[in-house]
Design a protein around this motif. Structure first.
Motif, PDB file in Angstrom:
ATOM      1  N   ASP A   1       5.908  -0.310 -13.489  1.00 22.94           N
ATOM      2  CA  ASP A   1       6.645   0.184 -13.806  1.00 22.94           C
ATOM      3  C   ASP A   1       7.099   1.364 -12.661  1.00 22.94           C
ATOM      4  O   ASP A   1       8.108   0.720 -12.676  1.00 22.94           O
ATOM      5  N   GLU A   2       6.089   1.984 -11.634  1.00 19.35           N
ATOM      6  CA  GLU A   2       7.448   2.449 -10.039  1.00 19.35           C
ATOM      7  C   GLU A   2       7.315   1.087  -9.267  1.00 19.35           C
ATOM      8  O   GLU A   2       8.738   1.268  -8.858  1.00 19.35           O
TER       9      GLU A   2
ATOM     10  N   ASP B   1       0.385  -1.297  -0.490  1.00 18.78           N
ATOM     11  CA  ASP B   1      -0.273  -0.063  -0.105  1.00 18.78           C
ATOM     12  C   ASP B   1       1.356   1.130  -0.080  1.00 18.78           C
ATOM     13  O   ASP B   1       0.868   2.784   0.681  1.00 18.78           O
ATOM     14  N   ILE B   2       1.554   1.602  -0.906  1.00 21.13           N
ATOM     15  CA  ILE B   2       2.620   2.506  -0.617  1.00 21.13           C
ATOM     16  C   ILE B   2       2.883   3.221  -2.099  1.00 21.13           C
ATOM     17  O   ILE B   2       2.204   2.400  -3.249  1.00 21.13           O
ATOM     18  N   SER B   3       3.086   4.503  -1.937  1.00 23.51           N
ATOM     19  CA  SER B   3       3.239   5.305  -3.164  1.00 23.51           C
ATOM     20  C   SER B   3       3.868   6.019  -3.601  1.00 23.51           C
ATOM     21  O   SER B   3       4.627   6.358  -4.284  1.00 23.51           O
ATOM     22  N   GLU B   4       5.640   6.289  -2.612  1.00 22.46           N
ATOM     23  CA  GLU B   4       6.470   6.136  -2.222  1.00 22.46           C
ATOM     24  C   GLU B   4       7.661   6.168  -1.285  1.00 22.46           C
ATOM     25  O   GLU B   4       6.751   5.524  -0.077  1.00 22.46           O
ATOM     26  N   ILE B   5       8.484   5.538  -1.361  1.00 19.67           N
ATOM     27  CA  ILE B   5       9.948   5.319  -0.854  1.00 19.67           C
ATOM     28  C   ILE B   5      10.451   6.536  -0.513  1.00 19.67           C
ATOM     29  O   ILE B   5      11.181   6.559  -0.970  1.00 19.67           O
ATOM     30  N   PRO B   6      10.507   7.334   1.020  1.00 18.65           N
ATOM     31  CA  PRO B   6      11.472   8.507   1.035  1.00 18.65           C
ATOM     32  C   PRO B   6      13.142   8.146   0.888  1.00 18.65           C
ATOM     33  O   PRO B   6      12.856   6.749   1.550  1.00 18.65           O
TER      34      PRO B   6
ATOM     35  N   LYS C   1      -1.015  -2.467 -14.571  1.00 18.36           N
ATOM     36  CA  LYS C   1       0.499  -2.075 -14.826  1.00 18.36           C
ATOM     37  C   LYS C   1      -0.012  -0.400 -15.469  1.00 18.36           C
ATOM     38  O   LYS C   1       1.054   0.012 -15.528  1.00 18.36           O
ATOM     39  N   GLU C   2      -0.881  -0.201 -16.111  1.00 16.24           N
ATOM     40  CA  GLU C   2      -1.236   1.292 -16.180  1.00 16.24           C
ATOM     41  C   GLU C   2      -2.321   1.969 -15.258  1.00 16.24           C
ATOM     42  O   GLU C   2      -2.641   1.915 -14.389  1.00 16.24           O
ATOM     43  N   TYR C   3      -2.468   3.359 -15.532  1.00 18.01           N
ATOM     44  CA  TYR C   3      -3.150   4.264 -14.653  1.00 18.01           C
ATOM     45  C   TYR C   3      -2.590   4.482 -13.460  1.00 18.01           C
ATOM     46  O   TYR C   3      -2.891   3.610 -12.583  1.00 18.01           O
ATOM     47  N   SER C   4      -2.154   5.647 -13.249  1.00 18.36           N
ATOM     48  CA  SER C   4      -1.640   5.675 -12.426  1.00 18.36           C
ATOM     49  C   SER C   4      -2.604   6.305 -11.378  1.00 18.36           C
ATOM     50  O   SER C   4      -3.738   6.534 -11.604  1.00 18.36           O
TER      51      SER C   4
END
Length: 260
Positions: free
Chosen positions: A211-212, A175-180, A200-203
């Motif tokens: 891909d992220e 459940d993550i969108s960013e890793i500091p 796969k698609e649609y951020s």
């Protein structure tokens, strides 16, 4: 070399709706491949003889029975969303079996939310048979559970601050969108990385897409990476698996991994 006594078990690898989603007629939802059937995301880590559950969602009972698991020594909660905590009532048979309260670790905010969701567990006068839970607030500092070092991994889930966890040379980030950057420094030398990959698609505003996730995995350089919290929009397991870089794989329910 991995210690075969240390094991990571994918109890569930699906999103908050699971796969198949109710009423879904997408071919992935209708797949007969058991690797395309995904219960809500959760994991069991067996390390140095300890059984440590990460998250306890609505499918907890079913997951434990499927894997013939009957012990949980502690529960780590990543965050307070329903698909990660709402199975906590089902710790009752473990209370009866192990004759102790269940220790549950999480951010103070998350533990406060558990109190709100399960008021009957914490009432002054308890109904007989109510779960016995001991809430243990944690911070970004590493801590110890009966000789097992746990390293909280601060990450972002949209605007929400949540935790992943590192145990030994395994790290679990759902459940993550960013890793500091500070957390990236805690992810060196991993045998196994488990990381969120919704589709796969649609951020998405609060989840990584494939891909992220692959980009993060390449930077972290774990020996092996497995993706979790997967929606039906990812596609068929068998097809996506063939497209992934070396040493990267889709997780699936029931998959067991050894690590050191």
């Amino acid at each position: 070399m991995s210690d075969n006594s240390n094991q990571f078990i994918f109890l569930g690898t699906g999103t908050s709706q699971g796969v198949p989603v109710i009423g879904c007629t997408d071919p992935v939802c209708l797949s007969n491949d058991p690797r395309d059937k995904r219960l809500r995301a959760s994991a069991m880590v067996i390390y140095k003889g300890m059984h440590i559950l990460i998250d306890c969602g609505p499918d907890f009972r079913q997951q434990m029975l499927r894997e013939s698991l009957s012990d949980v020594d502690a529960i780590l909660i990543t965050h307070e969303h329903n698909d990660h905590i709402i199975g906590l009532d089902d710790v009752r048979p473990l209370n009866f079996k192990m004759k102790k309260d269940m220790p549950i670790y999480g951010m103070p905010r998350v533990l406060d939310d558990i109190k709100y969701r399960f008021p009957y567990v914490f009432s002054a006068v308890k109904y007989p048979g109510t779960p016995s839970i001991e809430l243990r607030p944690i911070t970004d500092d590493k801590f110890n559970i009966n000789g097992v070092e746990i390293i909280p991994l601060p990450v972002k889930h949209g605007n929400l601050d949540i935790y992943g966890y590192r145990i030994g040379n395994m790290a679990y980030l759902t459940d993550i969108s960013e890793i500091p950057d500070e957390t990236m420094n805690l992810l060196e030398g991993l045998d196994i990385l488990i990381i969120d990959a919704l589709r796969k698609e649609y951020s998405h505003h609060s989840h990584l897409i494939l891909d992220e996730s692959i980009d993060y995995a390449k930077r972290i350089k774990a020996k092996k990476t497995y993706f979790t919290h997967i929606s039906y929009e990812m596609g068929f397991y068998e097809e996506v698996e063939k497209e992934l870089p070396p040493h990267m794989h889709l997780g699936y329910d029931g998959l067991k991994l050894n690590f050191s």
